[in-house]
Enzyme design. Structure first.
Site, PDB file in Angstrom:
ATOM      1  CE  LYS A  31      79.995  36.003-140.145  1.00  0.00           C
ATOM      2  NZ  LYS A  31      78.798  36.665-139.609  1.00  0.00           N
ATOM      3  CB  SER A  82      75.716  34.857-141.094  1.00  0.00           C
ATOM      4  OG  SER A  82      76.319  36.023-140.520  1.00  0.00           O
ATOM      5  CB  SER A 124      74.784  37.177-137.943  1.00  0.00           C
ATOM      6  OG  SER A 124      73.841  37.050-138.969  1.00  0.00           O
TER       7      SER A 124
END
Length: 461
Positions: A80, A155, A179
């Site tokens: 990420k 997210s 997230s």
């Protein structure tokens, strides 16, 4: 090689170790798949073809020379893009960091790469890890591979969508108010938000420091256990890092759940979308057949978690971003700028009131764990929404609906394992979460592994 795209690390590992599959072949195949599908899905911000192939050749040589490192050696991973990576652009999905090239690598990413994982690239994410839809005006909105008209969650939407599309084998995520778990639910994959401090957040660009968690995401519980084994552990660079023994997370994964006491807060049964309620009821029937004892419990403090979570997230996020909000406001999208600016209006008494509510929530969960072993609920109360034209309003709407289901374990710091629960009437995934007491990751993985064995994505409305 088509089927290789959806093999888990647990399935690929023995083939790599016995030299039946080459890390270079797997990496080339996955990079080719990224080139083919990612212009539509937008799961990666920065694919790293040269870096990945260099790492794959090194891994292959090591394995050929008898230096096999373990179950992640030669396994493709997506990182990420809020995990710093030395010499590689780390954007945090934001215009603010578009040219940021760190001089260090986040601790947990470094540990996974040292274990032999092959870094395919930096994964897309909701801007600054501060949203739940996966929309990103700067690097392209990530699409849900199950249906590109629907959101992948956020997210960590790039992580969940890449896993669901076979564009990586494992991935990292972060979880501040859901997230990891929310996108896991929307994309039908597995994600773990560990105990606060079990995994270092050193080198992860913060959203709200007292709520931020790093965690593993994968297509199987065993892969989560493999990743956690390397990611967990004390880090002197992180002042919140726990100095505790690390168990063997892969041990006894199929232990069973006979006699396991599972509590379902009545709050988690209220206001569910019809499809979520139907599939959750089917899941409870299956858990009972597997030997679990299920009872409804009361945690009234859950009703206050949205307020406490919102005040804490916006207050802490605005503190980190305060300078840039004053000097570079145009580098934020409208909704994120508004979200963070709300935190600048938080007064100390409001923040302290939120922390008092947080302490009550911690006590309430501890009381609940005196009665039950694990707490269960839908990951989120809604089915996956289609993208709306007004994505600013939609992001706030998704947060409002889902915060009270996901943020309590961020506020309390206890672990939660998100697993697929079934499919809704549109054929899109639904998820549920097993919530455990402090440092109960091993038990959660054992329960999750048994649940995985029922093949949950065959459960339908």
């Amino acid at each position: 090689m088509t089927d290789v795209s959806f093999l888990t690390a647990a399935e690929l590992g023995p083939l790599i170790r016995t030299k039946q599959l080459s890390p270079v072949e797997i990496t080339k195949h996955t990079l080719s798949r990224i080139d083919e599908l990612d212009p539509l899905l937008h799961t990666y911000i920065t694919p790293l073809h040269k870096t990945a192939l260099k790492q794959a050749r090194k891994a292959e040589l090591e394995i050929m020379q008898g230096q096999y490192k373990g179950p992640l050696h030669g396994i493709p991973i997506g990182i990420k893009d809020n995990f710093q990576t030395k010499g590689i652009r780390t954007t945090v999905g934001s215009k603010l960091f578009v040219n940021f090239v760190p001089n260090k690598t986040a601790t947990v990413a470094k540990r996974l790469l040292r274990a032999g994982a092959i870094m395919l690239g930096k994964l897309n994410m909701h801007e600054l890890a501060a949203g739940s839809t996966g929309t990103n005006p700067f690097f392209g909105t990530t699409r849900n591979p199950w249906n590109i008209e629907y959101m992948p969650g956020g997210s960590s939407g790039g992580s969940s969508a890449a896993l669901a599309a076979g564009l990586t084998t494992i991935a990292t995520g972060t979880d501040t108010f859901g997230s990891i778990r929310l996108p896991a639910a929307m994309c039908g994959i597995y994600g773990l938000k560990p105990t606060y401090g079990l995994l270092s957040t050193y080198g992860v660009i913060p959203t709200a420091r007292s709520l931020d968690h790093a965690g593993p995401m994968a297509r199987s519980v065993t892969d989560l256990a493999f990743m956690l084994q390397y990611m967990a552990g004390y880090d002197a660079n992180d002042p919140t890092s726990l100095h505790v023994p690390i168990p063997n997370y892969t041990e006894n994964l199929n232990k069973g759940m006979k006699g396991l006491k599972i509590g379902i807060p009545s709050y988690y049964l209220e206001g569910l979308d019809a499809d979520v309620e139907i599939v959750f009821n089917k899941a409870m029937i299956i858990l009972k057949r597997l030997g679990a004892e299920i009872r409804e419990i009361e945690i009234p403090e859950l009703a206050m978690s949205t307020y406490s979570g919102y005040v804490t997230v916006t207050g802490e996020a605005s503190a980190f971003h305060y300078k840039w909000l004053q000097t570079r406001p145009e580098d934020y999208s409208v909704d994120i700028r508004s979200f963070f600016l709300a935190g600048t209006l938080t007064y100390t008494p409001q923040y302290m009131q939120a922390q008092a509510a947080r302490r009550k929530l911690v006590e309430a969960f501890q009381q609940a764990f005196n009665e039950v072993d694990i707490i269960l609920g839908p990951t989120i109360p809604i089915t996956t929404p289609a993208f709306a034209q007004n994505w600013v309003e939609q992001n706030l709407d998704v947060i409002r609906h889902c915060l009270s289901f996901t943020v309590p374990v961020n506020l309390t710091g206890i672990p939660s394992l998100a697993v697929p629960m079934g499919l809704d009437s549109k054929g899109l995934p639904l998820g549920m979460q097993f919530i455990g007491n402090h440092l109960s990751e091993k038990q959660l993985l054992q329960v999750g592994s048994i649940w995985e064995g029922v093949n949950p994505l065959t459960i339908r409305v």
